[in-house]
Write a protein that holds these residues in place. Structure first.
Motif, mmCIF file in Angstrom:
data_model
loop_
_atom_site.group_PDB
_atom_site.id
_atom_site.type_symbol
_atom_site.label_atom_id
_atom_site.label_comp_id
_atom_site.label_asym_id
_atom_site.label_seq_id
_atom_site.Cartn_x
_atom_site.Cartn_y
_atom_site.Cartn_z
ATOM 1 N N GLN A 1 -29.953 13.826 7.318
ATOM 2 C CA GLN A 1 -29.304 15.106 7.200
ATOM 3 C C GLN A 1 -27.787 14.895 7.212
ATOM 4 O OE1 GLN A 1 -30.699 17.379 10.571
ATOM 5 N NE2 GLN A 1 -29.135 16.568 11.934
ATOM 6 N N VAL A 2 -27.069 15.924 6.814
ATOM 7 C CA VAL A 2 -25.628 15.810 6.695
ATOM 8 C C VAL A 2 -24.974 15.716 8.073
ATOM 9 C CG1 VAL A 2 -25.214 18.293 6.694
ATOM 10 C CG2 VAL A 2 -23.684 16.763 5.427
ATOM 11 N N GLN A 3 -23.880 14.967 8.144
ATOM 12 C CA GLN A 3 -23.023 14.907 9.339
ATOM 13 C C GLN A 3 -21.695 15.573 8.999
ATOM 14 O OE1 GLN A 3 -24.323 11.428 8.440
ATOM 15 N NE2 GLN A 3 -26.154 12.325 9.374
ATOM 16 N N LEU A 4 -21.105 16.244 9.987
ATOM 17 C CA LEU A 4 -19.907 17.041 9.764
ATOM 18 C C LEU A 4 -18.781 16.607 10.694
ATOM 19 C CD1 LEU A 4 -21.717 20.516 9.700
ATOM 20 C CD2 LEU A 4 -21.107 19.089 7.735
ATOM 21 N N VAL A 5 -17.573 16.481 10.142
ATOM 22 C CA VAL A 5 -16.398 16.122 10.940
ATOM 23 C C VAL A 5 -15.252 17.053 10.573
ATOM 24 C CG1 VAL A 5 -14.722 14.348 11.510
ATOM 25 C CG2 VAL A 5 -17.098 13.703 11.063
ATOM 26 N N GLU A 6 -14.771 17.819 11.574
ATOM 27 C CA GLU A 6 -13.670 18.748 11.357
ATOM 28 C C GLU A 6 -12.326 18.056 11.564
ATOM 29 O OE1 GLU A 6 -16.929 21.150 13.612
ATOM 30 O OE2 GLU A 6 -16.023 19.154 13.684
ATOM 31 N N SER A 7 -11.310 18.601 10.923
ATOM 32 C CA SER A 7 -9.933 18.145 11.117
ATOM 33 C C SER A 7 -8.989 19.287 10.793
ATOM 34 C CB SER A 7 -9.629 16.937 10.226
ATOM 35 O OG SER A 7 -9.759 17.284 8.863
ATOM 36 N N CYS A 22 -13.575 20.334 6.838
ATOM 37 C CA CYS A 22 -14.829 19.816 7.402
ATOM 38 C C CYS A 22 -15.427 18.876 6.368
ATOM 39 C CB CYS A 22 -15.769 20.968 7.714
ATOM 40 S SG CYS A 22 -17.430 20.474 8.203
ATOM 41 N N ALA A 23 -15.402 17.580 6.665
ATOM 42 C CA ALA A 23 -15.922 16.578 5.752
ATOM 43 C C ALA A 23 -17.397 16.326 6.045
ATOM 44 C CB ALA A 23 -15.136 15.290 5.882
ATOM 45 N N ALA A 24 -18.210 16.377 5.014
ATOM 46 C CA ALA A 24 -19.651 16.169 5.149
ATOM 47 C C ALA A 24 -20.041 14.817 4.571
ATOM 48 C CB ALA A 24 -20.404 17.273 4.434
ATOM 49 N N SER A 25 -20.988 14.179 5.210
ATOM 50 C CA SER A 25 -21.485 12.893 4.727
ATOM 51 C C SER A 25 -22.965 12.754 5.080
ATOM 52 C CB SER A 25 -20.698 11.734 5.340
ATOM 53 O OG SER A 25 -20.843 11.713 6.742
ATOM 54 N N GLY A 26 -23.650 11.886 4.348
ATOM 55 C CA GLY A 26 -25.020 11.559 4.682
ATOM 56 C C GLY A 26 -26.068 12.512 4.149
ATOM 57 N N GLY A 27 -25.658 13.449 3.333
ATOM 58 C CA GLY A 27 -26.631 14.392 2.811
ATOM 59 C C GLY A 27 -26.074 15.137 1.614
ATOM 60 N N VAL A 93 -11.760 26.567 20.006
ATOM 61 C CA VAL A 93 -12.280 25.373 19.322
ATOM 62 C C VAL A 93 -13.060 25.873 18.109
ATOM 63 C CG1 VAL A 93 -13.759 23.346 19.467
ATOM 64 C CG2 VAL A 93 -12.413 24.051 21.456
ATOM 65 N N TYR A 94 -12.727 25.327 16.956
ATOM 66 C CA TYR A 94 -13.359 25.738 15.712
ATOM 67 C C TYR A 94 -14.374 24.683 15.279
ATOM 68 C CZ TYR A 94 -10.199 29.660 15.104
ATOM 69 O OH TYR A 94 -9.539 30.848 15.262
ATOM 70 N N TYR A 95 -15.563 25.158 14.928
ATOM 71 C CA TYR A 95 -16.658 24.290 14.519
ATOM 72 C C TYR A 95 -17.106 24.638 13.099
ATOM 73 C CZ TYR A 95 -17.179 23.614 19.582
ATOM 74 O OH TYR A 95 -16.967 23.337 20.909
ATOM 75 N N CYS A 96 -17.430 23.637 12.315
ATOM 76 C CA CYS A 96 -18.131 23.915 11.072
ATOM 77 C C CYS A 96 -19.619 23.644 11.300
ATOM 78 C CB CYS A 96 -17.598 23.096 9.910
ATOM 79 S SG CYS A 96 -17.846 21.324 10.026
ATOM 80 N N ALA A 97 -20.436 24.321 10.522
ATOM 81 C CA ALA A 97 -21.878 24.217 10.685
ATOM 82 C C ALA A 97 -22.562 24.356 9.337
ATOM 83 C CB ALA A 97 -22.378 25.281 11.648
ATOM 84 N N ALA A 98 -23.762 23.784 9.250
ATOM 85 C CA ALA A 98 -24.516 23.777 8.001
ATOM 86 C C ALA A 98 -25.887 24.386 8.197
ATOM 87 C CB ALA A 98 -24.653 22.346 7.495
ATOM 88 N N MET A 104 -26.245 32.762 5.560
ATOM 89 C CA MET A 104 -26.277 33.619 6.732
ATOM 90 C C MET A 104 -26.981 32.949 7.906
ATOM 91 S SD MET A 104 -24.484 36.006 5.620
ATOM 92 C CE MET A 104 -24.624 37.326 6.831
ATOM 93 N N GLY A 105 -27.468 31.739 7.719
ATOM 94 C CA GLY A 105 -28.071 30.955 8.783
ATOM 95 C C GLY A 105 -29.576 30.965 8.718
ATOM 96 N N PRO A 106 -30.227 30.395 9.748
ATOM 97 C CA PRO A 106 -29.607 29.826 10.943
ATOM 98 C C PRO A 106 -28.912 28.495 10.682
ATOM 99 C CG PRO A 106 -31.961 29.402 10.962
ATOM 100 C CD PRO A 106 -31.711 30.274 9.770
ATOM 101 N N PHE A 107 -27.904 28.209 11.494
ATOM 102 C CA PHE A 107 -27.137 26.980 11.381
ATOM 103 C C PHE A 107 -27.626 25.993 12.426
ATOM 104 C CE2 PHE A 107 -23.961 28.223 8.324
ATOM 105 C CZ PHE A 107 -24.020 29.594 8.367
ATOM 106 N N ASN A 108 -28.022 24.828 11.980
ATOM 107 C CA ASN A 108 -28.588 23.880 12.924
ATOM 108 C C ASN A 108 -27.934 22.508 12.884
ATOM 109 O OD1 ASN A 108 -29.577 23.163 10.468
ATOM 110 N ND2 ASN A 108 -31.725 23.491 10.962
ATOM 111 N N ILE A 109 -26.876 22.352 12.109
ATOM 112 C CA ILE A 109 -26.111 21.099 12.085
ATOM 113 C C ILE A 109 -24.660 21.463 12.367
ATOM 114 C CG2 ILE A 109 -25.414 19.097 10.728
ATOM 115 C CD1 ILE A 109 -27.931 19.629 9.005
ATOM 116 N N TRP A 110 -24.065 20.784 13.368
ATOM 117 C CA TRP A 110 -22.745 21.168 13.851
ATOM 118 C C TRP A 110 -21.808 19.966 13.900
ATOM 119 C CZ3 TRP A 110 -21.662 26.264 15.068
ATOM 120 C CH2 TRP A 110 -22.764 27.114 15.086
ATOM 121 N N GLY A 111 -20.547 20.244 13.653
ATOM 122 C CA GLY A 111 -19.519 19.243 13.871
ATOM 123 C C GLY A 111 -19.096 19.217 15.330
#
Length: 120
Positions: A1-7, A22-27, A93-98, A104-111
């Motif tokens: 699944q995708v991994q997320l990194v915020e900056s 939010c950079a995504a990788s792995g998916g 704190v700001y998070y990106c999610a996938a 509209m979700g649900p969002f289950n992958i988080w940075g």
């Protein structure tokens, strides 16, 4: 699944601007609806903005409408949040999610989150 990194977080004066990424990788990034969320100290996490897989559909919290813009570049596997006219109450704190469902979700992958601090 995708991994997320915020900056892109940091300290800014009220009225200023920041652009989060939010950079995504792995998916397959384009397969996910995406969102930005934030959590301030002592408060529950809240949704800020969401965007569909193609980027055509977006949704915003009332508190940021007209000030924040969510966008995505599927070729670069990156989600963005342009934040203008920042207010002290945007501090969080700001998070990106996938979401593999809809934007509209649900969002289950988080940075891991990036801190935004707005000084008055």
């Amino acid at each position: 699944q995708v991994q997320l990194v915020e900056s892109g977080g940091g300290l800014v004066q009220a009225g200023g601007s920041l652009r989060l990424a939010c950079a995504a990788s792995g998916g397959p990034f384009s397969a996910y609806g995406m969102g930005w969320f934030r959590q301030a100290p002592g408060k529950e996490r809240e949704v800020v903005a969401r965007i569909s897989r193609s980027g055509v559909m977006t949704a915003y919290a009332d508190s940021v409408k007209g000030r924040f813009t969510i966008s995505r570049d599927n070729a670069k596997n990156t989600l963005y949040l342009q934040m203008n006219s920042l207010k002290p109450e945007d501090t969080a704190v700001y998070y990106c999610a996938a979401s593999l469902s809809t934007y509209m979700g649900p969002f289950n992958i988080w940075g891991q989150g990036t801190q935004v601090t707005v000084s008055s």
